[in-house]
Design an enzyme around this catalytic site. Structure first.
Site, PDB file in Angstrom:
ATOM      1  N   GLU A   1       0.804  -1.222   0.000  1.00  0.00           N
ATOM      2  CA  GLU A   1       0.000   0.000   0.000  1.00  0.00           C
ATOM      3  C   GLU A   1       0.839   1.275   0.000  1.00  0.00           C
ATOM      4  O   GLU A   1       1.992   1.262   0.424  1.00  0.00           O
ATOM      5  CB  GLU A   1      -0.878   0.035   1.269  1.00  0.00           C
TER       6      GLU A   1
ATOM      7  N   LEU B   1      10.967   6.558  17.793  1.00  0.00           N
ATOM      8  CA  LEU B   1      11.532   6.313  19.125  1.00  0.00           C
ATOM      9  C   LEU B   1      10.429   5.831  20.080  1.00  0.00           C
ATOM     10  O   LEU B   1      10.566   4.793  20.724  1.00  0.00           O
ATOM     11  CB  LEU B   1      12.220   7.573  19.648  1.00  0.00           C
ATOM     12  N   HIS B   2       9.368   6.605  20.179  1.00  0.00           N
ATOM     13  CA  HIS B   2       8.141   6.198  20.863  1.00  0.00           C
ATOM     14  C   HIS B   2       8.262   5.871  22.344  1.00  0.00           C
ATOM     15  O   HIS B   2       7.301   5.356  22.948  1.00  0.00           O
ATOM     16  CB  HIS B   2       7.499   4.978  20.184  1.00  0.00           C
TER      17      HIS B   2
ATOM     18  N   ASN C   1      -3.289   6.422  16.569  1.00  0.00           N
ATOM     19  CA  ASN C   1      -4.472   6.092  15.770  1.00  0.00           C
ATOM     20  C   ASN C   1      -5.043   4.788  16.279  1.00  0.00           C
ATOM     21  O   ASN C   1      -4.430   3.735  16.129  1.00  0.00           O
ATOM     22  CB  ASN C   1      -4.096   5.927  14.294  1.00  0.00           C
TER      23      ASN C   1
ATOM     24  N   CYS D   1       3.414   8.521   0.826  1.00  0.00           N
ATOM     25  CA  CYS D   1       3.967   7.636   1.850  1.00  0.00           C
ATOM     26  C   CYS D   1       4.030   6.251   1.225  1.00  0.00           C
ATOM     27  O   CYS D   1       2.993   5.686   0.869  1.00  0.00           O
ATOM     28  CB  CYS D   1       3.021   7.676   3.059  1.00  0.00           C
TER      29      CYS D   1
ATOM     30  N   CYS E   1      -1.155   6.721  10.047  1.00  0.00           N
ATOM     31  CA  CYS E   1       0.063   6.017  10.468  1.00  0.00           C
ATOM     32  C   CYS E   1      -0.267   4.698  11.157  1.00  0.00           C
ATOM     33  O   CYS E   1      -1.104   4.647  12.055  1.00  0.00           O
ATOM     34  CB  CYS E   1       0.846   6.844  11.478  1.00  0.00           C
TER      35      CYS E   1
ATOM     36  N   CYS F   1       5.445  -6.450   7.577  1.00  0.00           N
ATOM     37  CA  CYS F   1       6.583  -5.922   8.336  1.00  0.00           C
ATOM     38  C   CYS F   1       7.022  -6.949   9.380  1.00  0.00           C
ATOM     39  O   CYS F   1       6.176  -7.572  10.025  1.00  0.00           O
ATOM     40  CB  CYS F   1       6.196  -4.623   9.035  1.00  0.00           C
TER      41      CYS F   1
ATOM     42  N   CYS G   1       1.028  -1.419  16.266  1.00  0.00           N
ATOM     43  CA  CYS G   1       0.920  -1.139  14.833  1.00  0.00           C
ATOM     44  C   CYS G   1       0.121  -2.205  14.085  1.00  0.00           C
ATOM     45  O   CYS G   1       0.355  -3.401  14.246  1.00  0.00           O
ATOM     46  CB  CYS G   1       2.331  -1.045  14.250  1.00  0.00           C
TER      47      CYS G   1
ATOM     48  N   CYS H   1       5.934  -4.294  16.242  1.00  0.00           N
ATOM     49  CA  CYS H   1       5.577  -3.279  17.248  1.00  0.00           C
ATOM     50  C   CYS H   1       4.141  -3.551  17.722  1.00  0.00           C
ATOM     51  O   CYS H   1       3.246  -3.780  16.906  1.00  0.00           O
ATOM     52  CB  CYS H   1       5.670  -1.878  16.650  1.00  0.00           C
TER      53      CYS H   1
ATOM     54  N   GLY I   1       6.512  -1.877   6.274  1.00  0.00           N
ATOM     55  CA  GLY I   1       7.871  -2.407   6.284  1.00  0.00           C
ATOM     56  C   GLY I   1       8.906  -1.533   6.945  1.00  0.00           C
ATOM     57  O   GLY I   1       8.648  -0.385   7.299  1.00  0.00           O
ATOM     58  N   GLU I   2      10.083  -2.111   7.118  1.00  0.00           N
ATOM     59  CA  GLU I   2      11.210  -1.407   7.726  1.00  0.00           C
ATOM     60  C   GLU I   2      12.253  -1.129   6.634  1.00  0.00           C
ATOM     61  O   GLU I   2      12.955  -2.039   6.193  1.00  0.00           O
ATOM     62  CB  GLU I   2      11.795  -2.277   8.858  1.00  0.00           C
TER      63      GLU I   2
HETATM   64  N1  SAH Z   1       9.327   0.704  10.084  1.00  0.00           N
HETATM   65  C1  SAH Z   1       9.511   2.134   9.935  1.00  0.00           C
HETATM   66  C2  SAH Z   1       8.584   2.730   8.908  1.00  0.00           C
HETATM   67  C3  SAH Z   1       7.109   2.715   9.302  1.00  0.00           C
HETATM   68  S1  SAH Z   1       6.644   4.355   9.571  1.00  0.00           S
HETATM   69  C4  SAH Z   1       9.412   2.792  11.288  1.00  0.00           C
HETATM   70  O1  SAH Z   1       9.099   2.108  12.242  1.00  0.00           O
HETATM   71  O2  SAH Z   1       9.686   3.972  11.384  1.00  0.00           O
HETATM   72  C5  SAH Z   1       5.092   4.208  10.322  1.00  0.00           C
HETATM   73  C6  SAH Z   1       5.031   5.052  11.569  1.00  0.00           C
HETATM   74  O3  SAH Z   1       3.726   4.974  12.146  1.00  0.00           O
HETATM   75  C7  SAH Z   1       6.001   4.570  12.612  1.00  0.00           C
HETATM   76  O4  SAH Z   1       6.523   5.663  13.311  1.00  0.00           O
HETATM   77  C8  SAH Z   1       5.084   3.758  13.493  1.00  0.00           C
HETATM   78  O5  SAH Z   1       5.628   3.549  14.754  1.00  0.00           O
HETATM   79  C9  SAH Z   1       3.859   4.613  13.511  1.00  0.00           C
HETATM   80  N2  SAH Z   1       2.636   3.925  13.941  1.00  0.00           N
HETATM   81  C10 SAH Z   1       2.386   2.603  13.926  1.00  0.00           C
HETATM   82  N3  SAH Z   1       1.146   2.346  14.390  1.00  0.00           N
HETATM   83  C11 SAH Z   1       0.600   3.530  14.711  1.00  0.00           C
HETATM   84  C12 SAH Z   1      -0.673   3.934  15.228  1.00  0.00           C
HETATM   85  N4  SAH Z   1      -1.634   3.045  15.469  1.00  0.00           N
HETATM   86  N5  SAH Z   1      -0.869   5.245  15.415  1.00  0.00           N
HETATM   87  C13 SAH Z   1       0.070   6.156  15.115  1.00  0.00           C
HETATM   88  N6  SAH Z   1       1.264   5.845  14.618  1.00  0.00           N
HETATM   89  C14 SAH Z   1       1.546   4.544  14.425  1.00  0.00           C
END
Ligand code: SAH
Length: 344
Positions: A92, A215-216, A290, A107, A333, A114, A121, A118, A161-162
Protein backbone atom coordinates in the site's frame (compact mmCIF):
# COMPACT_ATOMS: atom_id res chain seq x y z
CA UNK A 1 7.89 -13.43 -24.47
CA UNK A 2 7.79 -11.43 -21.29
CA UNK A 3 7.25 -7.71 -21.76
CA UNK A 4 9.89 -5.23 -20.66
CA UNK A 5 8.73 -2.96 -17.82
CA UNK A 6 9.41 0.70 -18.54
CA UNK A 7 8.93 2.42 -15.15
CA UNK A 8 12.17 1.89 -13.27
CA UNK A 9 14.53 1.89 -16.26
CA UNK A 10 17.18 4.58 -16.44
CA UNK A 11 18.00 6.64 -19.52
CA UNK A 12 20.91 4.43 -20.58
CA UNK A 13 18.73 1.33 -20.40
CA UNK A 14 15.98 2.99 -22.41
CA UNK A 15 18.53 4.16 -24.98
CA UNK A 16 19.98 0.68 -25.35
CA UNK A 17 16.49 -0.73 -25.79
CA UNK A 18 15.42 1.86 -28.36
CA UNK A 19 18.65 1.54 -30.35
CA UNK A 20 18.18 -2.22 -30.37
CA UNK A 21 14.78 -1.56 -31.96
CA UNK A 22 16.29 0.69 -34.61
CA UNK A 23 15.26 3.94 -32.90
CA UNK A 24 17.33 6.98 -31.95
CA UNK A 25 18.61 8.11 -28.56
CA UNK A 26 16.36 11.12 -28.90
CA UNK A 27 13.30 8.85 -28.96
CA UNK A 28 14.55 7.20 -25.77
CA UNK A 29 14.73 10.61 -24.09
CA UNK A 30 11.15 11.33 -25.13
CA UNK A 31 10.08 8.00 -23.68
CA UNK A 32 11.99 8.78 -20.48
CA UNK A 33 10.13 12.08 -20.04
CA UNK A 34 6.77 10.41 -20.62
CA UNK A 35 7.53 7.91 -17.86
CA UNK A 36 9.09 10.07 -15.17
CA UNK A 37 8.05 13.67 -15.70
CA UNK A 38 4.64 13.32 -17.29
CA UNK A 39 3.92 9.80 -15.98
CA UNK A 40 1.33 8.96 -18.62
CA UNK A 41 -0.92 5.97 -18.04
CA UNK A 42 -0.36 4.30 -21.37
CA UNK A 43 1.79 4.24 -24.45
CA UNK A 44 -0.94 5.74 -26.63
CA UNK A 45 -0.62 8.97 -24.68
CA UNK A 46 2.97 9.45 -25.88
CA UNK A 47 1.86 11.78 -28.61
CA UNK A 48 5.25 12.85 -29.89
CA UNK A 49 6.19 9.27 -30.76
CA UNK A 50 5.02 7.99 -34.14
CA UNK A 51 2.23 5.44 -34.36
CA UNK A 52 4.69 2.76 -35.45
CA UNK A 53 6.99 3.40 -32.48
CA UNK A 54 4.01 3.27 -30.17
CA UNK A 55 2.84 -0.01 -31.72
CA UNK A 56 6.31 -1.48 -31.20
CA UNK A 57 6.29 -0.29 -27.56
CA UNK A 58 2.86 -1.76 -26.95
CA UNK A 59 4.02 -5.10 -28.27
CA UNK A 60 7.34 -5.22 -26.40
CA UNK A 61 6.77 -3.28 -23.19
CA UNK A 62 4.45 -2.46 -20.31
CA UNK A 63 4.45 0.73 -18.25
CA UNK A 64 4.64 -1.07 -14.90
CA UNK A 65 4.63 -4.56 -13.45
CA UNK A 66 2.42 -3.71 -10.48
CA UNK A 67 -1.13 -2.39 -10.70
CA UNK A 68 -3.64 -0.40 -8.69
CA UNK A 69 -6.02 -2.93 -7.23
CA UNK A 70 -8.04 -0.48 -5.17
CA UNK A 71 -8.12 3.19 -4.24
CA UNK A 72 -9.92 4.87 -1.37
CA UNK A 73 -10.39 8.59 -0.93
CA UNK A 74 -10.78 10.12 2.54
CA UNK A 75 -13.02 13.08 3.30
CA UNK A 76 -9.83 15.09 3.86
CA UNK A 77 -8.56 14.28 0.36
CA UNK A 78 -6.03 11.67 1.45
CA UNK A 79 -5.90 8.70 -0.89
CA UNK A 80 -4.92 5.16 -0.10
CA UNK A 81 -3.71 2.92 -2.88
CA UNK A 82 -3.67 -0.85 -2.76
CA UNK A 83 -1.18 -2.28 -5.25
CA UNK A 84 -1.14 -5.80 -6.56
CA UNK A 85 2.34 -7.16 -7.24
CA UNK A 86 3.09 -9.61 -10.03
CA UNK A 87 3.34 -12.55 -7.59
CA UNK A 88 -0.14 -11.86 -6.19
CA UNK A 89 1.03 -10.09 -3.04
CA UNK A 90 -0.29 -6.66 -2.07
CA UNK A 91 1.23 -3.52 -0.65
CA UNK A 92 0.00 0.00 0.00
CA UNK A 93 0.84 3.69 -0.36
CA UNK A 94 -0.87 6.88 0.77
CA UNK A 95 -1.03 10.26 -0.95
CA UNK A 96 -1.57 13.35 1.17
CA UNK A 97 -2.29 16.91 0.17
CA UNK A 98 -2.10 19.70 2.66
CA UNK A 99 -4.61 22.44 1.88
CA UNK A 100 -2.36 25.40 2.40
CA UNK A 101 0.65 23.95 0.59
CA UNK A 102 1.39 22.94 -2.97
CA UNK A 103 3.12 19.85 -1.63
CA UNK A 104 1.93 16.43 -2.57
CA UNK A 105 3.42 13.87 -0.22
CA UNK A 106 3.44 10.16 -0.93
CA UNK A 107 3.97 7.64 1.85
CA UNK A 108 5.37 4.47 0.30
CA UNK A 109 6.16 0.91 1.34
CA UNK A 110 9.45 -0.99 1.19
CA UNK A 111 8.24 -4.43 2.24
CA UNK A 112 5.14 -6.58 2.02
CA UNK A 113 3.99 -6.57 5.64
CA UNK A 114 6.58 -5.92 8.34
CA UNK A 115 8.83 -8.13 10.50
CA UNK A 116 9.27 -5.69 13.42
CA UNK A 117 6.22 -6.62 15.49
CA UNK A 118 5.58 -3.28 17.25
CA UNK A 119 2.67 -3.97 19.60
CA UNK A 120 0.65 -0.88 18.62
CA UNK A 121 0.92 -1.14 14.83
CA UNK A 122 -1.69 -2.69 12.52
CA UNK A 123 0.87 -3.41 9.80
CA UNK A 124 2.83 -5.54 12.26
CA UNK A 125 -0.18 -7.84 12.60
CA UNK A 126 0.27 -8.86 8.98
CA UNK A 127 3.65 -10.38 9.68
CA UNK A 128 6.39 -10.22 7.08
CA UNK A 129 6.10 -11.50 3.53
CA UNK A 130 9.09 -10.21 1.57
CA UNK A 131 11.16 -7.20 0.56
CA UNK A 132 9.94 -5.07 -2.31
CA UNK A 133 12.18 -4.89 -5.38
CA UNK A 134 13.47 -1.53 -6.56
CA UNK A 135 10.96 -1.46 -9.42
CA UNK A 136 8.11 -2.15 -7.02
CA UNK A 137 9.15 0.80 -4.84
CA UNK A 138 9.55 3.10 -7.84
CA UNK A 139 6.31 2.10 -9.48
CA UNK A 140 4.26 3.18 -6.45
CA UNK A 141 5.19 6.77 -7.30
CA UNK A 142 4.85 6.27 -11.05
CA UNK A 143 1.33 4.84 -10.63
CA UNK A 144 0.22 7.57 -8.22
CA UNK A 145 1.40 10.21 -10.68
CA UNK A 146 -0.23 8.43 -13.62
CA UNK A 147 -3.48 8.00 -11.71
CA UNK A 148 -3.77 11.58 -10.43
CA UNK A 149 -2.06 13.39 -13.29
CA UNK A 150 -0.10 15.26 -10.60
CA UNK A 151 3.56 15.30 -9.65
CA UNK A 152 4.56 13.97 -6.27
CA UNK A 153 6.79 16.55 -4.56
CA UNK A 154 7.70 14.76 -1.33
CA UNK A 155 8.26 11.14 -0.41
CA UNK A 156 8.18 9.55 3.03
CA UNK A 157 9.26 5.95 3.49
CA UNK A 158 6.66 5.34 6.17
CA UNK A 159 4.40 2.75 4.61
CA UNK A 160 4.55 -0.98 5.19
CA UNK A 161 7.87 -2.41 6.28
CA UNK A 162 11.21 -1.41 7.73
CA UNK A 163 13.22 0.49 5.08
CA UNK A 164 16.62 -0.17 6.67
CA UNK A 165 16.07 -3.91 6.37
CA UNK A 166 15.79 -3.48 2.61
CA UNK A 167 18.78 -1.18 2.37
CA UNK A 168 20.05 -1.90 -1.10
CA UNK A 169 16.67 -1.39 -2.74
CA UNK A 170 15.94 1.61 -0.52
CA UNK A 171 19.10 3.38 -1.65
CA UNK A 172 18.64 2.41 -5.30
CA UNK A 173 15.07 3.75 -5.24
CA UNK A 174 16.12 7.06 -3.66
CA UNK A 175 18.71 7.48 -6.42
CA UNK A 176 16.01 6.99 -9.07
CA UNK A 177 13.58 9.36 -7.33
CA UNK A 178 16.27 12.02 -7.25
CA UNK A 179 17.71 11.59 -10.70
CA UNK A 180 14.73 10.46 -12.75
CA UNK A 181 11.66 11.85 -10.99
CA UNK A 182 13.65 14.95 -10.02
CA UNK A 183 12.52 14.90 -6.41
CA UNK A 184 15.18 16.63 -4.28
CA UNK A 185 17.01 14.71 -1.56
CA UNK A 186 15.67 17.13 1.06
CA UNK A 187 12.12 16.23 0.10
CA UNK A 188 12.66 12.59 0.93
CA UNK A 189 12.34 11.16 4.47
CA UNK A 190 13.23 7.65 5.57
CA UNK A 191 11.71 6.40 8.81
CA UNK A 192 13.26 3.56 10.81
CA UNK A 193 12.30 1.75 14.00
CA UNK A 194 15.99 1.84 15.01
CA UNK A 195 18.13 -0.61 13.06
CA UNK A 196 21.53 0.55 14.33
CA UNK A 197 23.76 -0.99 11.61
CA UNK A 198 21.52 0.65 8.99
CA UNK A 199 21.74 4.04 10.70
CA UNK A 200 25.53 3.70 10.87
CA UNK A 201 25.67 2.86 7.19
CA UNK A 202 23.63 5.96 6.30
CA UNK A 203 25.98 8.05 8.46
CA UNK A 204 29.03 6.68 6.65
CA UNK A 205 27.59 7.45 3.25
CA UNK A 206 26.70 11.01 4.31
CA UNK A 207 22.99 10.49 3.71
CA UNK A 208 21.41 13.58 2.14
CA UNK A 209 17.75 12.90 2.90
CA UNK A 210 16.00 13.22 6.25
CA UNK A 211 16.21 10.38 8.73
CA UNK A 212 13.22 9.93 11.03
CA UNK A 213 13.39 7.59 13.99
CA UNK A 214 10.35 5.94 15.54
CA UNK A 215 11.53 6.31 19.12
CA UNK A 216 8.14 6.20 20.86
CA UNK A 217 9.57 5.77 24.36
CA UNK A 218 11.48 7.73 27.02
CA UNK A 219 13.68 4.78 28.00
CA UNK A 220 14.66 1.16 27.32
CA UNK A 221 12.07 -0.24 29.73
CA UNK A 222 9.07 1.28 27.97
CA UNK A 223 10.55 0.83 24.52
CA UNK A 224 11.17 -2.88 24.79
CA UNK A 225 7.61 -3.44 26.00
CA UNK A 226 6.11 -1.99 22.83
CA UNK A 227 8.90 -2.42 20.26
CA UNK A 228 10.63 -5.83 20.16
CA UNK A 229 13.47 -4.31 18.10
CA UNK A 230 14.66 -2.66 21.34
CA UNK A 231 15.71 -6.06 22.67
CA UNK A 232 18.30 -6.27 19.92
CA UNK A 233 19.19 -2.59 19.57
CA UNK A 234 19.00 -1.00 23.01
CA UNK A 235 17.87 2.51 23.79
CA UNK A 236 21.20 4.02 24.85
CA UNK A 237 23.03 2.42 21.94
CA UNK A 238 20.40 3.78 19.58
CA UNK A 239 20.71 7.32 20.93
CA UNK A 240 24.49 7.02 20.61
CA UNK A 241 24.30 5.93 17.01
CA UNK A 242 21.84 8.73 16.21
CA UNK A 243 24.18 11.22 17.81
CA UNK A 244 27.01 9.94 15.70
CA UNK A 245 24.75 10.15 12.64
CA UNK A 246 23.99 13.83 13.23
CA UNK A 247 27.66 14.58 13.79
CA UNK A 248 28.82 12.76 10.68
CA UNK A 249 26.14 14.11 8.33
CA UNK A 250 25.61 17.50 10.00
CA UNK A 251 21.92 16.86 9.52
CA UNK A 252 19.05 17.20 11.95
CA UNK A 253 16.94 14.10 12.50
CA UNK A 254 13.24 13.80 13.26
CA UNK A 255 12.19 11.94 16.36
CA UNK A 256 8.77 10.38 15.96
CA UNK A 257 6.88 9.71 19.16
CA UNK A 258 3.46 8.07 19.10
CA UNK A 259 1.55 9.10 22.21
CA UNK A 260 -0.34 6.14 23.64
CA UNK A 261 -2.59 6.61 26.65
CA UNK A 262 -1.08 5.29 29.88
CA UNK A 263 1.92 3.77 28.10
CA UNK A 264 4.32 6.59 27.24
CA UNK A 265 2.40 9.86 27.69
CA UNK A 266 2.99 10.94 31.30
CA UNK A 267 4.72 14.10 32.50
CA UNK A 268 7.59 11.92 33.79
CA UNK A 269 7.85 10.28 30.38
CA UNK A 270 8.10 13.68 28.71
CA UNK A 271 10.78 14.85 31.13
CA UNK A 272 12.84 11.70 30.72
CA UNK A 273 12.52 11.86 26.95
CA UNK A 274 13.63 15.49 26.96
CA UNK A 275 16.66 14.58 29.05
CA UNK A 276 17.66 11.77 26.71
CA UNK A 277 17.37 13.70 23.47
CA UNK A 278 18.38 17.16 24.60
CA UNK A 279 21.85 16.84 23.10
CA UNK A 280 20.62 15.20 19.94
CA UNK A 281 20.32 17.51 16.93
CA UNK A 282 16.64 16.80 16.36
CA UNK A 283 13.07 17.98 16.08
CA UNK A 284 10.23 16.03 17.63
CA UNK A 285 7.12 14.96 15.78
CA UNK A 286 4.39 13.86 18.16
CA UNK A 287 1.90 11.46 16.63
CA UNK A 288 -1.43 10.99 18.34
CA UNK A 289 -2.11 7.28 18.48
CA UNK A 290 -4.47 6.09 15.77
CA UNK A 291 -6.82 3.69 17.43
CA UNK A 292 -7.64 0.52 15.52
CA UNK A 293 -9.61 -2.65 16.12
CA UNK A 294 -6.50 -4.77 16.08
CA UNK A 295 -5.10 -3.20 19.24
CA UNK A 296 -6.30 -2.34 22.75
CA UNK A 297 -4.39 0.96 22.97
CA UNK A 298 -6.07 4.34 23.22
CA UNK A 299 -5.05 7.87 22.38
CA UNK A 300 -4.38 10.41 25.14
CA UNK A 301 -6.59 13.44 25.78
CA UNK A 302 -5.81 16.77 24.12
CA UNK A 303 -4.71 18.13 27.45
CA UNK A 304 -2.14 15.35 27.95
CA UNK A 305 -0.81 15.93 24.44
CA UNK A 306 -0.36 19.66 25.00
CA UNK A 307 1.41 19.09 28.32
CA UNK A 308 3.78 16.61 26.72
CA UNK A 309 4.55 19.07 23.94
CA UNK A 310 5.07 21.90 26.37
CA UNK A 311 7.62 19.98 28.45
CA UNK A 312 9.69 19.18 25.37
CA UNK A 313 9.47 22.78 24.18
CA UNK A 314 10.48 24.09 27.58
CA UNK A 315 13.57 21.87 27.28
CA UNK A 316 14.40 23.61 24.00
CA UNK A 317 13.02 21.18 21.44
CA UNK A 318 11.07 22.16 18.37
CA UNK A 319 7.90 20.06 18.45
CA UNK A 320 5.19 19.47 15.88
CA UNK A 321 2.04 17.45 16.26
CA UNK A 322 1.36 15.32 13.22
CA UNK A 323 -2.01 15.89 11.68
CA UNK A 324 -4.09 12.81 11.41
CA UNK A 325 -4.80 12.06 7.77
CA UNK A 326 -7.13 9.60 6.17
CA UNK A 327 -8.16 7.85 9.38
CA UNK A 328 -11.60 7.14 7.93
CA UNK A 329 -10.06 4.96 5.20
CA UNK A 330 -7.45 3.29 7.44
CA UNK A 331 -4.70 5.31 5.79
CA UNK A 332 -3.30 6.97 8.92
CA UNK A 333 0.06 6.02 10.47
CA UNK A 334 0.28 2.37 11.40
CA UNK A 335 -2.99 1.49 9.73
CA UNK A 336 -1.64 0.06 6.49
CA UNK A 337 -2.65 -3.56 6.70
CA UNK A 338 -3.96 -4.82 3.38
CA UNK A 339 -5.19 -8.36 3.35
CA UNK A 340 -2.97 -10.75 1.47
CA UNK A 341 -4.17 -12.63 -1.57
CA UNK A 342 -6.30 -15.70 -1.07
CA UNK A 343 -3.62 -18.00 -2.42
CA UNK A 344 -1.29 -17.34 0.53
N1 SAH B 1 9.33 0.70 10.08
C1 SAH B 1 9.51 2.13 9.94
C2 SAH B 1 8.58 2.73 8.91
C3 SAH B 1 7.11 2.71 9.30
S1 SAH B 1 6.64 4.35 9.57
C4 SAH B 1 9.41 2.79 11.29
O1 SAH B 1 9.10 2.11 12.24
O2 SAH B 1 9.69 3.97 11.38
C5 SAH B 1 5.09 4.21 10.32
C6 SAH B 1 5.03 5.05 11.57
O3 SAH B 1 3.73 4.97 12.15
C7 SAH B 1 6.00 4.57 12.61
O4 SAH B 1 6.52 5.66 13.31
C8 SAH B 1 5.08 3.76 13.49
O5 SAH B 1 5.63 3.55 14.75
C9 SAH B 1 3.86 4.61 13.51
N2 SAH B 1 2.64 3.93 13.94
C10 SAH B 1 2.39 2.60 13.93
N3 SAH B 1 1.15 2.35 14.39
C11 SAH B 1 0.60 3.53 14.71
C12 SAH B 1 -0.67 3.93 15.23
N4 SAH B 1 -1.63 3.05 15.47
N5 SAH B 1 -0.87 5.24 15.42
C13 SAH B 1 0.07 6.16 15.12
N6 SAH B 1 1.26 5.84 14.62
C14 SAH B 1 1.55 4.54 14.43
Amino acid sequence: MEKITLAGKNLQELEAFMIDKGQSKFRAKQLYNWIYLKSVKDIDSMTDLSISVREMLKKETQMSSISIKDKQVSHDGTMKYLFELSDGNFTEAVLMRFDNRANLTACISTQVGCPMGCSFCATAKLGFKRNLQVDEIIQQIYLIQADTGLKVTNIVYMGQGEPLLNMENLLASIKIFREQFQIGARRITVSTCGIIPGINKLAEMDFQSTLAISLHAPNQQVRKDIMPVAKKYEYDELIKSLKQYTEMTGRRITIEYVLIKGINDSVENAKELAKNIIKLKSNVNLIVYNENEKSPYKKPTGDTIQKFKYILEAAGKKVTIRLERGADIDAACGQLSAKFSAKD
